[in-house]
Design an enzyme around this catalytic site. Structure first.
Site, mmCIF file in Angstrom:
data_model
loop_
_atom_site.group_PDB
_atom_site.id
_atom_site.type_symbol
_atom_site.label_atom_id
_atom_site.label_comp_id
_atom_site.label_asym_id
_atom_site.label_seq_id
_atom_site.Cartn_x
_atom_site.Cartn_y
_atom_site.Cartn_z
ATOM 1 N N ARG A 42 0.836 -1.206 0.000
ATOM 2 C CA ARG A 42 0.000 0.000 0.000
ATOM 3 C C ARG A 42 0.875 1.262 0.000
ATOM 4 N NH1 ARG A 42 -3.703 -3.502 2.976
ATOM 5 N NH2 ARG A 42 -2.593 -3.206 4.943
ATOM 6 N N PHE A 87 -11.679 -5.165 -5.892
ATOM 7 C CA PHE A 87 -11.657 -6.027 -4.707
ATOM 8 C C PHE A 87 -11.103 -5.203 -3.533
ATOM 9 C CE2 PHE A 87 -10.626 -8.601 -8.483
ATOM 10 C CZ PHE A 87 -11.710 -9.472 -8.512
ATOM 11 N N ASP A 131 -16.198 -3.301 -4.680
ATOM 12 C CA ASP A 131 -16.252 -4.521 -3.885
ATOM 13 C C ASP A 131 -17.704 -4.988 -3.828
ATOM 14 O OD1 ASP A 131 -14.085 -5.869 -1.822
ATOM 15 O OD2 ASP A 131 -16.135 -6.220 -1.184
ATOM 16 N N SER A 132 -17.885 -6.278 -3.578
ATOM 17 C CA SER A 132 -19.247 -6.817 -3.517
ATOM 18 C C SER A 132 -19.808 -6.803 -2.103
ATOM 19 C CB SER A 132 -19.274 -8.246 -4.065
ATOM 20 O OG SER A 132 -18.384 -9.081 -3.335
ATOM 21 N N ASP A 172 -6.612 -6.834 -6.426
ATOM 22 C CA ASP A 172 -6.221 -7.607 -5.234
ATOM 23 C C ASP A 172 -7.337 -8.584 -4.895
ATOM 24 O OD1 ASP A 172 -4.813 -8.473 -3.040
ATOM 25 O OD2 ASP A 172 -5.367 -6.780 -1.769
ATOM 26 N N CYS A 192 -3.089 -14.014 -4.014
ATOM 27 C CA CYS A 192 -2.814 -14.558 -2.683
ATOM 28 C C CYS A 192 -3.042 -16.059 -2.657
ATOM 29 C CB CYS A 192 -3.664 -13.857 -1.627
ATOM 30 S SG CYS A 192 -5.442 -14.134 -1.814
#
Length: 397
Positions: free
Chosen positions: A206, A225, A247-248, A301, A341
């Protein structure tokens, strides 16, 4: 002490200090869930002390390769103190950090994060589950803290035959916390947030993103995301004038909006889109044909698409698709910060996936940086599987 003997030739991984033994490697012997057993080669040579897990494909997780070492409460206290002492040598720009990183710290299955005056632990294997009380006591003794929250609700618990468990293990109090990261303040809830409450492993990425946004003068940024907007705060700190978080999770986006104001940024510079990322990328691409704008920087991400190597092929298609769309939505000279990830996607494969996405999009790019988890999430030379988070910072050519 119970003994587990391996099949001929299956001792090589342990001789190289890799901490896992799979069910297929065992010739005979066993133990109760989490029980410490002596592990021997087919010829009877001592290999390690390990925790036995009767239901997991990873049947043994090594505690120690020293035959003289005893696995007791003092052993866990020593390992915890060693892990903390090493982290004290790191320059961590936050009051939140990872204290125990499972296999990398010689404590397979155990993850412990510190958020200010509160510890959060995940007990992900039968071995650490069996020693939970002693581990909790050692953590509080080593840190001088009184609050320890358990977030043992990971999928690894299911694979180990353990039920999900959450709640205060020691102490009590509010679960909503505020931490400092670099020059920013961020909030989380250790009871409901992802992982132990927040993605501490992306701390350094970040900061690097904020610096890159400033260096390249990025004004319009898309954070996909986004979760609670860590990269969005970084973009605003870098001088971006328009940042969109996608984002959801509506709850995560509410916290992202709050983070913008908490750090003193004009909320008019930030938009939060409660939407599917794939659909959003395609919609933005469609809008380009009608005079829409491209982005100066995009962050990808995503969650774990491939938890194991068995999921790699399907995950590769998903990673390739979102990266292809991102390349097409970037201005020439724009920045792409893209991550995986997934433990089942090694760094070289991730690079190939992103390269293929660029080819399909008809673009090339310069790799500015290779990104990984912050150093308090270490990877050891004997356990390459520990390199779960990998990323590329790319300047679109």
């Amino acid at each position: 002490m119970k003994t587990v003997r391996l099949r001929p030739g299956k001792e090589r991984a342990l001789q190289k200090r890799h901490p896992w033994v799979f069910e297929s490697a065992i010739a005979k012997g066993g133990g109760d869930a989490g029980e410490t057993v002596r592990v021997e080669s087919a010829e009877g040579e001592f290999l390690c002390w390990a925790a036995f897990s009767p239901k997991s494909q990873i049947r043994l997780r090594a505690w120690s390769f020293d035959e003289a070492e005893r696995i007791d409460a003092a052993f866990f206290a020593r390992r915890i103190e060693r892990a903390m002492a090493w982290r004290e040598r790191l320059a961590i720009a936050s009051d939140a950090r990872r204290l125990i990183h499972a296999e990398a710290d010689g404590l397979p299955g155990l993850v412990v994060d510190r958020y200010g005056d509160t510890l959060v632990a995940q007990f992900g294997s039968t071995g650490v589950e069996r020693w939970k009380g002693a581990i909790a006591d050692a953590l509080l003794a080593a840190t001088g803290l009184t609050r320890l929250y358990e977030r043992s609700d990971t999928q690894s618990r299911e694979w180990e035959g353990l039920p999900a468990t959450t709640g205060w293990l020691r102490g009590s109090g509010e679960t909503a916390l505020t931490i400092r990261e670099h020059d920013w303040r961020l909030t989380l809830d250790i009871a409901t947030g992802h992982k132990t409450g927040y993605y501490l492993d992306q701390r350094d990425s970040r900061q690097r993103f904020a610096e890159a946004v400033r260096q390249f003068g990025c004004q319009r940024v898309l954070n996909c995301f986004s979760y609670t907007g860590g990269f969005s705060v970084a973009a605003l700190a870098g001088g971006a004038q328009e940042v969109i978080s996608v984002d959801s999770s509506g709850l995560a986006l509410e916290r992202a909006r709050a983070h913008v104001e908490l750090n003193g940024f004009d909320r008019a510079r930030h938009q939060a889109w409660d939407a599917d990322v794939n659909a959003t990328l395609r919609r933005c691409l469609s809008e380009l044909k009608e005079g829409g704008q491209r982005f100066d920087a995009i962050v990808l991400d995503p969650p774990k698409f491939a938890p194991t190597a068995a999921h790699a092929e399907r995950a590769a298609r998903a990673y390739k698709d979102i990266n292809r769309l991102a390349f097409m939505l970037l201005k020439d000279g724009g920045l792409l910060y893209t991550f995986s990830c997934s433990g089942g996607i090694p760094p070289d494969l991730f690079h190939k996936i992103v390269a293929g996405a660029g080819l399909d999009a008809g673009v090339d790019g310069y790799i500015l940086d290779r990104l990984a988890a912050a150093p308090d999430h270490p990877q050891t030379v004997c356990f390459p599987e520990g390199e779960y988070l990998k990323g590329l910072a790319i300047l679109k050519a």
